[in-house]
Motif scaffolding. Structure first.
Motif, PDB file in Angstrom:
ATOM      1  N   ALA A 516       0.799  -1.109  -0.010  1.00 53.98           N
ATOM      2  CA  ALA A 516      -0.028   0.033   0.290  1.00 53.98           C
ATOM      3  C   ALA A 516       1.004   1.270   0.018  1.00 53.98           C
ATOM      4  O   ALA A 516       0.639   2.291  -0.757  1.00 53.98           O
ATOM      5  CB  ALA A 516      -0.891   0.042   1.265  1.00 53.98           C
ATOM      6  N   ILE A 517       1.859   1.338   0.900  1.00 51.21           N
ATOM      7  CA  ILE A 517       3.067   2.329   0.713  1.00 51.21           C
ATOM      8  C   ILE A 517       3.613   2.662  -0.466  1.00 51.21           C
ATOM      9  O   ILE A 517       3.690   3.603  -1.000  1.00 51.21           O
ATOM     10  CB  ILE A 517       3.947   2.321   1.822  1.00 51.21           C
ATOM     11  CG1 ILE A 517       3.250   2.369   3.181  1.00 51.21           C
ATOM     12  CG2 ILE A 517       5.023   3.065   1.877  1.00 51.21           C
ATOM     13  CD1 ILE A 517       4.375   1.995   4.544  1.00 51.21           C
ATOM     14  N   ASP A 518       3.904   1.374  -1.210  1.00 51.53           N
ATOM     15  CA  ASP A 518       4.507   1.661  -2.358  1.00 51.53           C
ATOM     16  C   ASP A 518       3.668   2.167  -3.389  1.00 51.53           C
ATOM     17  O   ASP A 518       4.144   3.019  -4.273  1.00 51.53           O
ATOM     18  CB  ASP A 518       5.245   0.118  -2.904  1.00 51.53           C
ATOM     19  CG  ASP A 518       6.276  -0.362  -2.210  1.00 51.53           C
ATOM     20  OD1 ASP A 518       6.951   0.364  -1.318  1.00 51.53           O
ATOM     21  OD2 ASP A 518       6.628  -1.479  -2.078  1.00 51.53           O
ATOM     22  N   GLU A 519       2.391   1.778  -3.533  1.00 48.42           N
ATOM     23  CA  GLU A 519       1.440   2.133  -4.422  1.00 48.42           C
ATOM     24  C   GLU A 519       1.190   3.631  -4.266  1.00 48.42           C
ATOM     25  O   GLU A 519       1.199   4.430  -5.215  1.00 48.42           O
ATOM     26  CB  GLU A 519       0.135   1.588  -4.223  1.00 48.42           C
ATOM     27  CG  GLU A 519       0.110  -0.027  -4.647  1.00 48.42           C
ATOM     28  CD  GLU A 519      -1.124  -0.777  -4.610  1.00 48.42           C
ATOM     29  OE1 GLU A 519      -2.068  -0.094  -4.089  1.00 48.42           O
ATOM     30  OE2 GLU A 519      -1.130  -1.708  -4.811  1.00 48.42           O
ATOM     31  N   LYS A 576       8.077   5.589   6.863  1.00 48.52           N
ATOM     32  CA  LYS A 576       7.263   4.361   7.662  1.00 48.52           C
ATOM     33  C   LYS A 576       7.800   2.942   6.832  1.00 48.52           C
ATOM     34  O   LYS A 576       7.696   2.137   7.703  1.00 48.52           O
ATOM     35  CB  LYS A 576       5.887   4.847   7.228  1.00 48.52           C
ATOM     36  CG  LYS A 576       4.845   3.913   8.055  1.00 48.52           C
ATOM     37  CD  LYS A 576       3.450   4.341   7.670  1.00 48.52           C
ATOM     38  CE  LYS A 576       2.351   3.458   8.252  1.00 48.52           C
ATOM     39  NZ  LYS A 576       1.202   3.964   7.950  1.00 48.52           N
ATOM     40  N   ARG A 577       7.936   3.177   5.769  1.00 45.66           N
ATOM     41  CA  ARG A 577       8.523   1.713   5.142  1.00 45.66           C
ATOM     42  C   ARG A 577       9.673   1.183   5.895  1.00 45.66           C
ATOM     43  O   ARG A 577       9.726   0.098   5.921  1.00 45.66           O
ATOM     44  CB  ARG A 577       8.574   2.060   3.689  1.00 45.66           C
ATOM     45  CG  ARG A 577       8.591   0.958   2.584  1.00 45.66           C
ATOM     46  CD  ARG A 577       8.995   1.325   1.243  1.00 45.66           C
ATOM     47  NE  ARG A 577       8.781   0.215   0.469  1.00 45.66           N
ATOM     48  CZ  ARG A 577       9.819  -0.931   0.253  1.00 45.66           C
ATOM     49  NH1 ARG A 577      10.941  -1.020   0.717  1.00 45.66           N
ATOM     50  NH2 ARG A 577       9.434  -1.759  -0.820  1.00 45.66           N
ATOM     51  N   ARG A 578      10.722   1.854   6.077  1.00 50.18           N
ATOM     52  CA  ARG A 578      11.765   1.600   6.859  1.00 50.18           C
ATOM     53  C   ARG A 578      11.424   1.080   8.052  1.00 50.18           C
ATOM     54  O   ARG A 578      12.063   0.131   8.460  1.00 50.18           O
ATOM     55  CB  ARG A 578      12.737   2.720   6.766  1.00 50.18           C
ATOM     56  CG  ARG A 578      13.519   3.090   5.481  1.00 50.18           C
ATOM     57  CD  ARG A 578      14.667   4.030   5.603  1.00 50.18           C
ATOM     58  NE  ARG A 578      14.269   5.046   6.390  1.00 50.18           N
ATOM     59  CZ  ARG A 578      14.015   6.089   5.736  1.00 50.18           C
ATOM     60  NH1 ARG A 578      14.067   6.277   4.455  1.00 50.18           N
ATOM     61  NH2 ARG A 578      13.843   7.419   6.476  1.00 50.18           N
ATOM     62  N   ILE A 580       8.597  -0.226   9.080  1.00 51.39           N
ATOM     63  CA  ILE A 580       7.935  -1.872   8.879  1.00 51.39           C
ATOM     64  C   ILE A 580       8.842  -2.689   8.609  1.00 51.39           C
ATOM     65  O   ILE A 580       9.152  -3.980   9.441  1.00 51.39           O
ATOM     66  CB  ILE A 580       6.807  -1.391   7.848  1.00 51.39           C
ATOM     67  CG1 ILE A 580       5.502  -0.836   8.338  1.00 51.39           C
ATOM     68  CG2 ILE A 580       6.339  -2.991   7.476  1.00 51.39           C
ATOM     69  CD1 ILE A 580       4.594  -0.331   7.115  1.00 51.39           C
ATOM     70  N   ILE A 581       9.804  -2.405   7.871  1.00 51.95           N
ATOM     71  CA  ILE A 581      10.981  -3.475   7.371  1.00 51.95           C
ATOM     72  C   ILE A 581      11.737  -3.760   8.520  1.00 51.95           C
ATOM     73  O   ILE A 581      11.978  -4.823   9.096  1.00 51.95           O
ATOM     74  CB  ILE A 581      11.564  -2.957   6.115  1.00 51.95           C
ATOM     75  CG1 ILE A 581      10.832  -3.035   4.971  1.00 51.95           C
ATOM     76  CG2 ILE A 581      13.083  -3.929   6.135  1.00 51.95           C
ATOM     77  CD1 ILE A 581      11.698  -2.153   3.769  1.00 51.95           C
ATOM     78  N   ASN A 582      12.082  -2.842   9.604  1.00 50.91           N
ATOM     79  CA  ASN A 582      13.189  -3.006  10.403  1.00 50.91           C
ATOM     80  C   ASN A 582      12.448  -3.621  11.377  1.00 50.91           C
ATOM     81  O   ASN A 582      13.181  -4.241  12.395  1.00 50.91           O
ATOM     82  CB  ASN A 582      13.668  -1.659  10.897  1.00 50.91           C
ATOM     83  CG  ASN A 582      14.722  -1.018  10.001  1.00 50.91           C
ATOM     84  OD1 ASN A 582      15.174  -1.718   9.187  1.00 50.91           O
ATOM     85  ND2 ASN A 582      14.678   0.281   9.987  1.00 50.91           N
ATOM     86  N   SER A 583      10.974  -3.377  11.957  1.00 52.61           N
ATOM     87  CA  SER A 583      10.266  -3.975  13.308  1.00 52.61           C
ATOM     88  C   SER A 583       9.724  -5.254  12.669  1.00 52.61           C
ATOM     89  O   SER A 583       9.305  -6.007  13.691  1.00 52.61           O
ATOM     90  CB  SER A 583       9.104  -2.727  13.431  1.00 52.61           C
ATOM     91  OG  SER A 583       8.227  -2.759  12.381  1.00 52.61           O
ATOM     92  N   SER A 584       9.740  -5.543  11.726  1.00 46.28           N
ATOM     93  CA  SER A 584       9.031  -6.898  11.458  1.00 46.28           C
ATOM     94  C   SER A 584       9.920  -8.011  11.724  1.00 46.28           C
ATOM     95  O   SER A 584      11.092  -8.138  11.528  1.00 46.28           O
ATOM     96  CB  SER A 584       8.854  -7.013   9.762  1.00 46.28           C
ATOM     97  OG  SER A 584       8.326  -8.306   9.477  1.00 46.28           O
TER      98      SER A 584
END
Length: 659
Positions: A516-519, A576-578, A580-584
């Motif tokens: 959704a963020i990428d879109e 926000k994207r970074r 999500i990636i770092n916290s997943s």
């Protein structure tokens, strides 16, 4: 009132339940019922109505919408949930809602009618005629109010008081010329009143105080005598020119019965939704879907206070007889799960968080909210901070917001939000309008034309058709046909696509949050490019910019301001994207397993590879990324062993015998 098609119950008992917290309304309806030989049973609260419904059968129920302890819709719902009342005619009345809104209620319940206040005697008579055809025929439906109430007063135990309140004003007429004024003595033991009434003098009339006192003594009237009123009456007598003038000279006192004890609930204990008027709608309009949130209490909250009964006050008759007052009865309240009383059993408190409920004289606090039928106009939207069980379905345009839910019927074009999990065992028929959001795992019988966002794993036992599914877990389905399925931990299905070549997209190993963020970021990139294109010629050429006319400078300044806003949003999304990636903590699983058939027009996308399948493949098979070519290859999948990587399948090939 436009009378609905009410079906009377064969051999219905000649009793009617009247639920209203206004005594005047209960009295009026009760009088008319009695005049028609129907026994009225009264209730002022939801709890009283429930007790009556459980103990006896009725041929009719008339209920106001707004009553203490809940609302009339709850009463109607409870009536329909009881086997002995499945067909009992119901009439819902209200002075706050429009008839259009009430008609929605009428449509929600079988054998139900509605009417707006003020209540009219003729309407009640017509309702009775609908419910007991053996009592009246069509020609009797329009009887006048006086005919109904006069007959009713004769049978009511409060008839004297009612008659006194409605006793017509005396008919005054001039005294005949040449006659002297005098008084008749009227003693009314029913009304506890003695009156002197002016008249033309005759042999039995009174012209002096002593004669009146003597007559009172003979009639044994000994209490409540107003000597001053008697004396004043004879002072006025010479000036009286009309007959019919009344002067009260003695009055008894009616007993004031003690009030029953009652329960002062500090919270709504009906367990049902109440309704509120729409803020922007015209006065009186009600959204029967949007109910006030279900009441929740916390541990230690005060739930109820017991108000003791009163003793009452004795009265007396004209003859001095004591009219004994009845003592009020104490309220009954027993404690159930999650409730504890203080030492004096006066105050009742919650011992756990949950939904307060008072039924069968038992007060409980339950962490489960149960709906016996559908979520519809009778329940309104459900907002409950606990577990919800719906034995029916969820009708179109209704919503449930809760921690977790079990729904055994079909979920229509509605919205469901669950913090923890959802079991949609009846299936979802969304018609491209439903939206399901689940913060944990989800199970469903089938999913059709719905949007689902699921944080955990998702299992669909049958078909998943033309739906948009986003999951941060693994998606398992009997068949995935059409739509788009995005699952971070992989996708497993018996059948992907259809023999008819339905466009179906599967995206394993993809985080839908990033998708959704990428879109949005891609859209912003396109907008920024289009925005700055007209001003790129001025980059590095300050002199050319200065030469522009003022209006152009203003235009370009606005473009630059819009550019800064879009770039700021782009930077927010990137951060926000970074995050999500770092916290997943979940590692993507780029795996699609197809057990039976993968049909043409299925598209499978991973983060770096994509393939649009043109022919059918037989399972069991799994997809292998070909990073160099940016595509995917179907390979034989062996249960218990996984992918047999050295046996990739080409289009149209069968899996190995080992599979």
């Amino acid at each position: 009132m436009s009378l609905p098609a009410i079906t009377p119950v064969p051999d219905a008992p000649k009793t009617a339940l009247v639920v209203d917290d206004e005594p005047e309304i209960r009295e009026l309806i009760g009088q008319i019922l009695k005049a028609k030989q129907i026994e009225p049973v009264f209730a002022a609260t939801v709890q009283e109505a429930m007790e009556h419904l459980k103990s006896r059968a009725f041929g009719l129920c008339i209920t106001d919408i707004k009553i203490p302890g809940g609302n009339g819709l709850l009463v109607a719902k409870q009536i329909r949930s009881m086997p002995q009342h499945k067909a009992t005619p119901i009439f819902v009345i209200s002075g706050n809602y429009s008839l259009d809104d009430l008609k929605k209620v009428e449509a929600a319940f079988h054998n139900c009618g509605v009417m707006a206040k003020p209540v009219r005697a003729q309407e009640i008579s017509e309702i009775i005629a609908l419910c007991w055809t053996d009592l009246t025929d069509g020609s009797q439906k329009g009887q006048a109010l006086a005919e109904s109430t006069d007959a009713a007063e004769a049978e009511s135990e409060d008839a004297p008081a009612a008659a006194a309140n409605r006793r017509p004003a005396p008919q005054l007429e001039p005294l005949p010329e040449g006659t002297e004024p005098a008084y008749d003595l009227q003693i009314d033991h029913d009304e506890l009143e003695v009156r002197l009434v002016s008249c033309a003098r005759h042999p039995n009339s009174f012209r002096g105080k002593d004669a009146v006192m003597s007559a009172l003594n003979e009639e044994k009237v000994s209490r409540g005598i107003d000597a001053a009123a008697i004396a004043g009456a004879f002072v006025k007598l010479p000036a009286i020119k009309q007959s019919g003038i009344e002067i009260v000279i003695a009055k008894g006192k009616r007993a004031i019965h003690g009030k029953h004890g009652h329960i002062d609930f500090k919270v709504d204990v009906s367990g049902e939704a109440s309704y509120r008027a729409e803020e922007q709608a015209e006065a009186g309009a009600v959204d029967y879907r949007e109910a006030v949130s279900i009441v929740m209490v916390n541990e230690g909250d005060l739930l109820a206070e017991i108000i003791p009964p009163t003793e009452g006050e004795d009265g007396f008759s004209l003859t001095g007889k004591v009219l004994q007052a009845k003592k009020g009865k104490p309220a009954i309240l027993r404690t159930g799960e999650g409730v504890q009383a203080d030492d004096d059993e006066k105050f009742y408190y919650a011992t756990q968080q949950g939904r307060p409920l008072f039924t069968h004289a038992v007060l409980t606090v339950s962490a489960v909210y149960e709906v016996s039928g559908d979520v519809d106009f009778a329940t309104g939207n459900i907002r409950f901070n606990g577990h919800v069980i719906v034995h029916g379905g969820v009708q179109d345009d209704f919503a449930i917001c809760c921690k977790s839910a079990e729904i055994y019927g079909i979920i229509g074009a509605s919205r469901i939000e669950c913090e923890d999990f959802l079991n949609a065992s009846g299936g979802i028929a969304g018609r491209d309008k439903s939206e399901i959001v689940v913060g944990g795992q989800m199970m469903a019988k089938y999913v059709s034309q719905a949007q689902l966002t699921v944080t955990g794993d998702m299992t669909v036992s049958r078909d998943m058709v033309n739906s948009r599914v986003w999951s941060l877990g693994k998606v398992k389905a009997g068949k995935i046909v059409g739509g788009n399925c995005v699952a971070l931990l992989g996708i497993e299905t018996k059948v992907a696509g259809s023999e008819l070549g339905v466009h179906t997209t599967l995206q394993p190993g993809i985080n839908y949050q990033l998708l959704a963020i990428d879109e949005e970021m891609q859209q912003l990139d396109d907008e920024i490019t289009a925005l700055v294109k007209p001003v790129t010629t001025f980059f590095g050429d300050r002199a050319r910019y200065k030469a522009l006319p003022p209006e152009k400078k203003t235009e370009y300044a606005g473009i630059f301001e819009e550019f800064l806003k879009k770039k700021e949003r782009h930077d927010e999304l990137s951060a926000k994207r970074r995050e999500i990636i770092n916290s997943s903590s979940l590692s993507p699983v780029k795996e699609v397993i197809v057990w039976d058939n993968l049909y043409p027009d299925v598209i499978i996308r991973t983060g770096s590879c994509m393939r649009h399948f043109k022919t059918e493949f037989k399972g069991p098979l799994a997809m292998i990324e070909d990073i160099e070519r940016g595509t995917l290859r179907p390979a034989t999948y062996v249960p218990g062993k996984g992918v047999v990587a050295d046996q990739p399948l080409e289009e149209g090939a069968e899996p190995s015998a080992e599979a």
